[in-house]
Design an enzyme around this catalytic site. Structure first.
Site, PDB file in Angstrom:
ATOM      1  N   ASP A 158       0.847  -1.188   0.000  1.00 35.06           N
ATOM      2  CA  ASP A 158       0.000   0.000   0.000  1.00 35.06           C
ATOM      3  C   ASP A 158       0.885   1.241   0.000  1.00 35.06           C
ATOM      4  OD1 ASP A 158      -2.979   1.018   0.768  1.00 35.06           O
ATOM      5  OD2 ASP A 158      -1.458   2.262   1.758  1.00 35.06           O
ATOM      6  N   HIS A 204      -7.651   9.709  -1.886  1.00 35.38           N
ATOM      7  CA  HIS A 204      -6.924   9.628  -0.615  1.00 35.38           C
ATOM      8  C   HIS A 204      -7.693  10.271   0.553  1.00 35.38           C
ATOM      9  CE1 HIS A 204      -2.517   9.250   0.892  1.00 35.38           C
ATOM     10  NE2 HIS A 204      -3.344   9.128   1.894  1.00 35.38           N
TER      11      HIS A 204
END
Ligand SMILES: NC(=O)c1ccc[n+]([C@@H]2O[C@H](COP(=O)([O-])OP(=O)(O)OC[C@H]3O[C@@H](n4cnc5c(N)ncnc54)[C@H](OP(=O)(O)O)[C@@H]3O)[C@@H](O)[C@H]2O)c1
Length: 278
Positions: free
Chosen positions: A45, A108
């Site tokens: 990630d 995000h």
């Protein structure tokens, strides 16, 4: 040791345990990701804002691991939600990662003050249709943000990646997500080391009882809750420790004791509130 997978609402599988590289210094990222791949991680990630996608890409390229065995996530930063910016941004990320597509691309943060997260979500739907990412999701979205994008597009995110650990369990979001088929990715799964989770008796005493470390107990709790986790460490011994959580099971009573750690008033949060990040 086989890392369990969970199925996303688009039918694709994701390894439930991975490696996150927030705050892994760019110059150290190739080494750290190489070690993570060596010890067995297959899910990485990262995010454009971490500045270390090139290091992730270099480690992937040198590993020789077939692309289909890897699960790579990156994220669209807050100042690129509009117009052509999302397509440019994913193109830059793919170049740095050395990939033709990522497995998961996330908005995000919702940055609600700018009121452009719906546009960002619409753009991610297009990026998926263009084959630049296999799955799409969001990060740091609260229930009102989630409800709005689903109502407007009919497309339910595969995941919501949120700050989540025993001291901050975000039950409103997890309840909504479970009902809608959205998987929760728990960022800061160890409280980022800012919250003393490891000294709490429900964690510490359980660790002693299972001959495991407090970090391993917290990670095991996440897995048994069904959350996807990718703890960060730059140390090989901790990379191994954080992966060594598949050979024991917490009892219902042990799970309940850790469930009870959240003070329930938001004071367990260790990072910014999503409404305040721009
Ligand atoms: N979407 C978002 O907004 C967002 C925000 C933050 C994070 N994330 C993602 O979530 C990932 C994980 O979260 P995080 O990195 O913020 O926090 P975290 O994984 O909860 O904690 C990382 C901290 O714990 C330490 N640590 C790691 N393993 C340990 C162990 N076994 N025992 C004791 N300490 C240990 C690390 O130190 P050492 O490195 O020195 O070992 C580091 O200081 C990130 O890397 C990133 O991929 C996403």
């Amino acid at each position: 040791m086989t890392i369990p997978t969970v199925q996303l609402n688009d039918g694709f599988d994701i390894p439930q345990l991975g490696y996150g590289v927030f705050k892994v210094p760019p110059a150290d990222t190739e080494r750290a990701v190489t070690e993570a791949l060596e010890v067995g991680y297959r899910h990485i990630d990262t995010a454009a804002i971490y500045g270390n996608e090139e290091g992730v890409g270099a480690a992937i390229a040198k590993s020789g691991i077939p692309r289909r065995e890897l699960f790579i996530t990156t994220k669209l930063w807050n100042d690129r939600h509009e117009g052509d910016e999302p397509r440019k941004a994913i193109g830059e990320s793919l170049d740095k990662l050395g990939l033709e597509r990522v497995d998961l691309y996330l908005v995000h943060w919702p940055t609600p003050a700018k009121d452009n997260y719906l546009e960002a979500w619409q753009k991610l739907i297009e990026l998926r249709e263009a084959g630049l990412t296999r799955s799409i999701g969001v990060s740091n979205f609260l229930v009102p943000h989630l409800e709005r994008i689903v109502a407007a597009t009919g497309v339910v995110p595969a995941v919501d990646q949120i700050e989540l650990h025993p001291a901050h369990q975000q039950r409103d979001v997890t309840t909504w997500a479970a009902a809608q088929g959205v998987r929760i990715e728990a960022w800061g799964p160890l409280g980022q080391g800012k919250y003393d989770l490891f000294g709490i008796p429900a964690v510490k005493d359980t660790a002693t009882a299972h001959d495991k470390s407090p970090a391993q107990v917290v990670l095991r709790w996440h897995l048994q809750k069904g959350f996807i986790v990718f703890p960060k460490s730059v140390r090989r011994e901790r990379l191994e420790e954080n992966l060594d959580v598949l050979d024991f099971t917490l009892s219902d009573a042990e799970m309940a004791a850790i469930d009870a750690i959240d003070p329930g008033d938001g004071t367990g949060r260790v990072s910014a509130h999503p409404d305040e990040v721009e």
